[in-house]
Motif scaffolding. Structure first.
Motif, PDB file in Angstrom:
ATOM      1  N   UNK A   1     -35.742  -7.457  47.861  1.00 21.17           N
ATOM      2  CA  UNK A   1     -34.478  -6.990  48.057  1.00 21.17           C
ATOM      3  C   UNK A   1     -33.509  -6.499  47.047  1.00 21.17           C
TER       4      UNK A   1
ATOM      5  N   UNK B   1     -33.728  -3.731  45.292  1.00 25.47           N
ATOM      6  CA  UNK B   1     -33.984  -2.495  44.739  1.00 25.47           C
ATOM      7  C   UNK B   1     -33.031  -1.631  46.105  1.00 25.47           C
ATOM      8  N   UNK B   2     -32.123  -1.274  46.013  1.00 27.09           N
ATOM      9  CA  UNK B   2     -30.611  -1.687  45.223  1.00 27.09           C
ATOM     10  C   UNK B   2     -30.438  -3.107  45.720  1.00 27.09           C
ATOM     11  N   UNK B   3     -29.576  -3.747  44.764  1.00 30.34           N
ATOM     12  CA  UNK B   3     -29.052  -5.044  44.760  1.00 30.34           C
ATOM     13  C   UNK B   3     -28.040  -4.852  46.005  1.00 30.34           C
ATOM     14  N   UNK B   4     -27.972  -5.848  46.699  1.00 26.70           N
ATOM     15  CA  UNK B   4     -26.955  -6.052  47.910  1.00 26.70           C
ATOM     16  C   UNK B   4     -25.676  -6.513  47.596  1.00 26.70           C
ATOM     17  N   UNK B   5     -24.586  -5.761  47.637  1.00 28.26           N
ATOM     18  CA  UNK B   5     -23.222  -6.273  47.191  1.00 28.26           C
ATOM     19  C   UNK B   5     -22.594  -6.964  48.273  1.00 28.26           C
TER      20      UNK B   5
END
Lengths: 518, 518
Positions: free
Chosen positions: A470, A472-476
């Motif tokens: 998970x 890519x991208x990191x979840x914000x």
């Protein structure tokens, strides 16, 4: 009074007080009826899985039946994953699903689908109201079906024209009292047989689950265990456990079969109380479906629908169990969390600061292992886990729990992957001003799947293994929370987590803390 | 080679090139097989409704069958709303749903449910693979079922142990060629009867939909219409329309019954071509299910599964239609948008800047009215709408469209309420670097439901009417987008929108523009 008014009125008389809703065109008469009646509390969700999960959480905490308003087959389908969890956790939930007007349905309009087929995936009772005169009686029958003989999910399908049609003057509404679960008395022969087995056993085990993990069930199971020198073990994912100093704190059955077998192997008799016979969560290779040792005798004295609390009481009487149990967790000096951010230290931080009478909803998946033990000895609280195993239950259940438990802090402890099925819950929390603290275990992967993939002999790198990753991208989550109107922050060490927890617990309303680790 | 390898290999040979996935433990052998085979492109979604909607979008744009990997009954249920849309839009989609190991399933583990029942809510073909030897043949049968006799959804349920079991040495795989839709030739008698009706008619109408709104269908429908002095009308929510200067741009059927009746009333003959007989989207009061005037004769020459393009060609031949059509949209000097931000000016801004060969996915709900007309005369593009009517299709379909159409800009025009069912799409767009511009029509309400509630006689204020309102708290799409790794911004006037569109269209990868109005 139209059909929708009658639905709301009859359902309210049968005990429904709240409606978790994501309506559409075919539910407008119900929406209008709720507005006019002022009897039910309407709670809007942005996604149906939030509504159904909130109903589950509400039912667990309040002990009452929750209603869910859904739009046609697709709305019901979106609710189904959390209805599955409600079914497995014996939470009484009634779905009201609008359908097309009866004169249009045979012409197969675009939104038509087989609603009843979809309902059968999660509901033990499915009915389509066929006539206006029957509608309020169906409403009561749905509530009764959700409660008895065992709590679960009932789905009532309501064509739009029947909702809108006026009841004739002089129509007699059903005179419902609040529906109550059917309580079937224990079978004396089964009680006697169970006692015989317990007395013959060298090392008996009480395997406790379902509705029996509450305070009363836990106390009686402990009394029984002490009278016959048995051990008490909880099922893997108990629905609603009372935990406080002065009460015992049984272990839970392990998730992986080898763990479960290690716990069960020493016991020659297993008495199942509310939990169902222990069974692996998943089957691996050419393994066996049995978790108990060969020759172990398993008896389920509440099988056939007997009330498990009454069975426990009868067993206690039959063995002359003492009124007071000995086993109890004392007040523990909880460790000061330290070191890097990881599940262990996160759970210790939560335990240390846990507000009195909090409700902890556990969907931490691989990060869950540390939570239940860390909370042992913490301030009195309730602990909720998900027997059904369908992902995305944590934030909705916490939402419904908070609707039911005003004045108590609810903590949703949720893996990052899990949270993203139903994160719309946050908006309902903000809208309703619910005291929910969402703690995200942000390790940027489906960690449980990486474990399972390695077990299956697969690599966790490469184009397919990408399906467990998970980052890519990191979840914000901080931004996601803000998007839904909830204050959020990201913490990267234990001291920042401590500050964030303190602030969240001291501030009314929802907030989110994303623990970035791993 | 194990069962999962055989599944991937046989499905690839039958024409599948991509897998939209949200896997779980019972799908790990498939995940591993995809990794090892390197034949399929795996695309991960955070939520199953994103995967199924992306499959629909991919199928529409590529014309190929898409596969979707789902975890057990709850995963399939989460995918069902967008599978419903795929079904109604005749998009060929194959679901691979893992199931429990066969020796465990009879013991009813917690995640077990009636997968086939759930599948029947959206799939025309459902099969549970019973033996390893049959598995690759079932894989091919699923692809064929998704294509023929009419494209739609096929669901193959695959027990985990069959995925993992090794095929015996010397096992003969099915020798599949890429599956193709069954093309049934037009019935000459039906063609003749249709021509007779068209020639007798005072004012014939060609009602065109399904797969016939593409360039070939549009050209032939126009040639036919010009030969018999008919009018062409598209169905309400066409699946995939080619639009460009030089092609005609038919009107679409109105959404509300009174609008549709006004368009249809003048026509004494309606020839249905791929669309299905016109029917109201919802039924109101004691209205009629018929939209055509009394006495209007309706004929459907492609009924019974005949290929609609072949029917159109046969009709053109039968009336000796000219090779070139007259009707055509010219290059239009599109208006410079002006004034406050509202659907009309937003759509004009999009039309003005539309990149060549863009794909426009329309889920604007009440804000959609302006879009299709505003795009008339814009640069060549494809237009996608949602026949099935299940909410939350826009951002997933745009995602799948972009997977299929590298190098083309995809524009998802989506209402705020609609976007929030499946906004997890943004993350997949970021992960895959897809050129998608998501435009949110942020009016802070379920505007269509407020309209419907007023129609039903309800008030749009008060506790129940609250169920149509999204402004408390207001949703911040800029933050939500950032949370999913996509740059987002909010615009409040037309000039800011123009800047944002220009930047988005010039920048590879996804971005989101939230239009705050109303």
């Amino acid at each position: 009074m139209n059909g929708a008014d009658a639905l709301i009125s009859a359902s309210h008389a049968a005990g429904i007080e709240v409606c978790f809703a994501n309506p559409g065109t075919t539910e407008m008469a119900m929406v209008d009826a709720i507005t006019r009646s002022k009897k039910l509390r309407p709670v809007l969700a942005l996604f149906e899985g939030v509504a159904s999960g909130a109903a589950d959480g509400y039912a667990r905490v309040s002990g009452k039946v929750a209603s869910v308003m859904l739009h046609l087959g697709p709305g019901l389908a979106n609710a189904t994953a959390n209805l599955h969890n409600a079914r497995r956790s014996q939470s009484p939930v009634v779905n009201w699903v609008g359908d097309h007007t009866t004169w249009l349905l045979p012409h197969d309009p675009p939104l038509a689908s087989d609603i009843a087929a979809i309902a059968r995936g999660s509901s033990k009772w499915v009915r389509t109201t066929g006539t206006l005169a029957q509608l309020p009686f169906d409403a009561v029958a749905a509530v009764e079906a959700a409660l008895s003989p065992e709590p679960g999910v009932a789905t009532l399908i309501l064509p739009a024209d029947l909702q809108e049609a006026a009841l004739p003057a002089g129509y007699l509404m059903p005179t419902a009292l609040p529906a109550r679960p059917l309580v079937r008395a224990p079978n004396p022969e089964t009680i006697a047989a169970t006692v015989r087995l317990l007395r013959e056993a060298k090392s008996p085990l009480l395997f406790v689950g379902g509705t029996a993990t509450d305070r009363k069930g836990l106390v009686d199971a402990t009394r029984l265990a002490e009278a016959v020198s048995a051990k008490v073990l909880f099922e893997q994912f108990p629905r609603y456990v009372r935990r406080e100093p002065g009460l015992p704190s049984p272990e839970k059955l392990g998730y992986l079969p080898f763990q479960a077998r290690a716990q069960l192997s020493a016991h020659d008799v297993v008495v199942v109380l509310g939990a169902g016979t222990p069974v692996p969560f998943f089957g691996y290779g050419n393994d066996s479906p049995s978790l108990t040792a060969e020759g172990t005798r398993v008896i389920e004295p509440a099988a056939g629908g007997a009330d498990v609390h009454a069975v426990l009481a009868a067993l206690c009487d039959a063995v002359s169990a003492k009124a007071a149990h000995q086993a109890a967790v004392g007040t523990v000096e909880l460790p000061e969390p330290d070191g890097p951010l990881q599940p262990q230290s996160i759970c210790q931080a939560i335990a240390k600061q846990l507000p009195e009478n909090a409700i902890v909803v556990d969907e931490g998946i691989t990060s869950s292992l540390a939570l239940y033990p860390a909370l042992t000895g913490a301030r009195p609280h309730d602990y909720i886990a998900c027997k059904g195993g369908s992902i995305g239950y944590g934030t909705p259940v916490a939402t419904g729990a908070a609707v039911a438990a005003r004045g108590r802090r609810v903590i949703a402890y949720v893996g990052d992957g899990s949270a993203l099925y139903t994160l719309q819950s946050l908006w309902t929390q903000a809208r309703e001003g619910l005291d929910v603290t969402t703690i995200i275990l942000a390790n940027d992967k489906y960690a449980v799947l990486q474990m399972e993939l390695m077990r299956a002999g697969g690599a966790i790198e490469g184009p397919g293994a990408d399906l467990t990753e998970l980052g890519r991208p990191s979840l914000d989550f901080e931004h996601l929370a803000k998007g839904y109107g909830v204050p959020g922050r990201t913490v990267r060490d234990v001291s920042a987590l401590n500050v964030a927890l303190r602030q969240s617990f001291a501030t009314p309303g929802p907030s989110l803390i994303s623990c970035a680790f791993g």
